[in-house]
Motif scaffolding. Structure first.
Motif, PDB file in Angstrom:
ATOM      1  N   HIS A 188      35.804  -8.386 -15.579  1.00 25.95           N
ATOM      2  CA  HIS A 188      35.440  -9.838 -15.798  1.00 25.95           C
ATOM      3  C   HIS A 188      35.158  -9.956 -17.073  1.00 25.95           C
ATOM      4  N   CYS A 214      44.055 -15.690  -3.915  1.00 20.40           N
ATOM      5  CA  CYS A 214      42.818 -14.734  -3.832  1.00 20.40           C
ATOM      6  C   CYS A 214      41.959 -15.418  -2.678  1.00 20.40           C
ATOM      7  N   PRO A 231      33.385 -20.243  -2.309  1.00 15.77           N
ATOM      8  CA  PRO A 231      32.877 -19.132  -1.364  1.00 15.77           C
ATOM      9  C   PRO A 231      34.148 -18.364  -0.943  1.00 15.77           C
ATOM     10  N   SER A 261      38.290 -14.114  -2.647  1.00 18.38           N
ATOM     11  CA  SER A 261      37.931 -12.532  -2.636  1.00 18.38           C
ATOM     12  C   SER A 261      38.032 -12.075  -3.964  1.00 18.38           C
ATOM     13  N   GLY A 262      36.729 -11.358  -4.429  1.00 24.62           N
ATOM     14  CA  GLY A 262      36.588 -10.813  -5.739  1.00 24.62           C
ATOM     15  C   GLY A 262      35.980 -11.658  -6.616  1.00 24.62           C
ATOM     16  N   GLU A 263      34.842 -10.764  -6.960  1.00 23.00           N
ATOM     17  CA  GLU A 263      33.940 -11.427  -7.827  1.00 23.00           C
ATOM     18  C   GLU A 263      34.215 -12.034  -9.072  1.00 23.00           C
ATOM     19  N   ALA A 264      35.339 -11.080  -9.721  1.00 22.63           N
ATOM     20  CA  ALA A 264      35.811 -11.575 -11.046  1.00 22.63           C
ATOM     21  C   ALA A 264      36.535 -12.770 -11.177  1.00 22.63           C
ATOM     22  N   TRP A 265      37.541 -13.023 -10.076  1.00 29.62           N
ATOM     23  CA  TRP A 265      38.202 -14.206 -10.107  1.00 29.62           C
ATOM     24  C   TRP A 265      37.300 -15.496  -9.563  1.00 29.62           C
ATOM     25  N   ARG A 266      36.231 -15.323  -8.835  1.00 32.87           N
ATOM     26  CA  ARG A 266      35.365 -15.947  -8.243  1.00 32.87           C
ATOM     27  C   ARG A 266      34.853 -17.086  -9.604  1.00 32.87           C
ATOM     28  N   GLN A 267      34.201 -15.857 -10.418  1.00 34.78           N
ATOM     29  CA  GLN A 267      33.409 -16.191 -11.823  1.00 34.78           C
ATOM     30  C   GLN A 267      34.509 -16.891 -12.526  1.00 34.78           C
ATOM     31  N   TYR A 268      35.897 -16.623 -12.685  1.00 37.10           N
ATOM     32  CA  TYR A 268      37.008 -17.179 -13.635  1.00 37.10           C
ATOM     33  C   TYR A 268      37.010 -18.537 -13.144  1.00 37.10           C
ATOM     34  N   ASP A 327      35.141 -20.369 -11.160  1.00 34.04           N
ATOM     35  CA  ASP A 327      33.671 -21.194 -11.631  1.00 34.04           C
ATOM     36  C   ASP A 327      33.451 -21.628 -12.936  1.00 34.04           C
TER      37      ASP A 327
END
Length: 292
Positions: free
Chosen positions: A211, A256, A276, A279-286, A288
């Motif tokens: 990320h 994703c 929510p 899938s995948g923290e990196a793309w969720r943060q992106y 967000d």
């Protein structure tokens, strides 16, 4: 079967542009991968996979390359989040045409299988076009909105000239619009090289990547939810191309984990409500940060 039979099949089924070369390794590609240490640590594609790709074509008599037009539209309403033509249409469209060609070869008694090779180098070697300053492949008569399929076969076809792994054009060498248009300055000032750790399209299509690669200023992401085609949208070579819009159109995209309608843009509230599901923290943060 000969080259005329192959070209006739490709033309009659509107598969795109076709070319070929004798099976061989990609020595220039392998040298470049060795020199560019950033490619040694890609989470989505291990270094060993790059090396295998550079040799994958050596066991085939002929390597056939298809360049498939996937362009549909580039209308992005103000305030909405953009989804690229590549994300919407490229691989589904290419996969359908690739299967038609491999089945045709097998039906005629030849081995045929898709190859994981450096696709742009293969397309150049097959004589289908050239590489632009933005490092995209430009197919003659279609421009850069093309997907590339590479097929290895034991069918022997005559080759007219020595294959080149990279072909450039004076049109691009004298222009700098793609370099200037990149929102995150991922294209090197002299062109023909990008920093994949800055490229928005690379960033938001490979969620497992670290990320920390995100640009510090979220405005630089230019509302690209998936993919980025800024350097292609401004390209003079792409202007006036007669795209036939023979794309494979699915109703929804799976980005994703988020199921979104297959449109060129998405509504902020729609995306925020589905954070929510990613899938995948990196793309969720992106996503967000992009939609905050």
């Amino acid at each position: 079967m000969n080259s005329s039979d192959l070209r006739k099949f490709v033309s009659s089924h509107e598969l795109g542009a076709v070319g070929w070369f004798q099976g061989r390794g990609f020595d220039g590609y392998l040298r470049a991968v060795e020199e560019r240490v950033e490619y040694h640590q890609m989470a989505y594609r291990p270094y060993e996979a790059f090396l295998r790709a550079g040799r994958a074509a050596e066991r085939f008599a002929t390597v056939i390359v298809l360049a498939v037009d996937y362009f549909y539209e580039n209308a992005y309403p103000e305030g909405r989040f953009k989804i690229s033509n590549y994300s919407r249409f490229c691989w589904k469209t290419v996969a359908e045409k690739e299967k038609l060609l491999t089945d045709f070869l097998k039906t005629n008694g030849f081995k045929a299988e898709p190859l994981d090779v450096p696709a742009r180098a293969a397309a150049c070697a097959a004589g289908l076009g050239f590489i632009g300053k933005n490092t995209m492949f430009y197919a003659t008569g279609m421009g850069s909105y093309v997907g590339i399929s590479v097929i290895g076969t034991d069918l022997v076809l005559a080759v007219e000239s020595e294959p080149l792994e990279q072909v450039s054009k004076a049109t691009c060498r004298q222009c700098n619009r793609c370099v200037e248009s990149c929102p995150v300055k991922a294209i090197f000032p002299e062109g023909y090289r990008i920093d994949p750790l800055r490229c928005i399209s690379f960033l938001n299509r490979h969620a497992p990547e670290p990320h920390k690669r995100e640009p510090s200023d979220v405005r630089a992401l230019d509302r690209w939810l998936h993919g980025c085609e800024a350097c292609q949208d401004v390209c003079p070579v792409n202007k006036g191309m007669n795209h036939r819009k023979k794309v494979e159109f699915s109703d929804h995209l799976d980005l994703c984990g988020i199921k979104v309608p297959n449109r060129s843009s998405a509504d902020r509230e729609f995306i925020r409500a589905r954070l929510p599901e990613i899938s995948g923290e990196a793309w969720r943060q992106y996503v967000d940060r992009l939609t905050a």
